[in-house]
Scaffold this active site. Structure first.
Site, PDB file in Angstrom:
ATOM      1  N   HIS A 115       0.875  -1.177   0.000  1.00 31.14           N
ATOM      2  CA  HIS A 115       0.000   0.000   0.000  1.00 31.14           C
ATOM      3  C   HIS A 115       0.905   1.217   0.000  1.00 31.14           C
ATOM      4  CE1 HIS A 115       0.913   0.712   4.247  1.00 31.14           C
ATOM      5  NE2 HIS A 115       0.980  -0.599   4.296  1.00 31.14           N
ATOM      6  N   GLY A 116       0.372   2.391   0.163  1.00 36.95           N
ATOM      7  CA  GLY A 116       1.148   3.626   0.072  1.00 36.95           C
ATOM      8  C   GLY A 116       2.442   3.661   0.860  1.00 36.95           C
TER       9      GLY A 116
END
Length: 163
Positions: free
Chosen positions: A17-18
């Site tokens: 994810h980010g």
């Protein structure tokens, strides 16, 4: 583990994810992200999502725990900079049972679910998770909690004891 190519091991149920795709991968200068978990291997939708989330120029491996241990121990990843991700400590327990000499694990994100208790803002554990963490700790593995590379690591077993 560094001589086997593994630079960091993180428990993060969100996997790529980010924070992982940018901050962690960049700070580790990772050349490969290795997702370990039999459940992920058998989930075609999740595998597709991981393939699209992996940063450009970074290789991706999605492996069952036993297979990951065998490949790492055979030296397949020597000379690489591998960032290993697992959703829960149970996969690390299997890696240890298969002879992987894990030294340190970063506990990143485990959300609240039925029967879990919060031990840190981003970490909630069930009794099964606690048993797995105790097992890892008993095998001499340093467990730290650190959300992002710029945050100071905290001793994870101390967080468990304090709850």
């Amino acid at each position: 583990m560094e001589d086997l190519g593994i630079k960091n091991i993180r428990i993060d149920e969100r996997l790529i994810h980010g924070q992982v795709a940018t901050m962690w991968t960049n700070s580790l200068k990772a050349s490969r992200i290795m997702v370990v978990g039999d459940d992920v291997v058998h989930d075609s939708i999740q595998k597709m999502a991981l393939k699209t989330a992996v940063p450009a120029g970074v290789k991706l491996s999605i492996l069952k725990a036993q297979s990951a241990a065998e490949k790492i121990l055979s030296g397949k990843y020597k000379g690489q900079r591998v960032f290993m991700l697992v959703k829960s400590p149970k996969w690390l327990r299997i890696l240890v049972d298969n002879g992987l000499p894990i030294e340190k694990v970063n506990v990143g994100n485990m959300s609240s679910r039925e029967g879990s208790k919060q031990v840190k803002k981003s970490v909630a554990v069930t009794q099964t998770d606690i048993d797995d963490f105790n097992y890892l700790n008993d095998h001499g593995i340093e467990l730290i909690a650190q959300m992002v590379p710029s945050e100071d690591p905290v001793k994870f077993m101390k967080l468990l004891e304090d709850r």
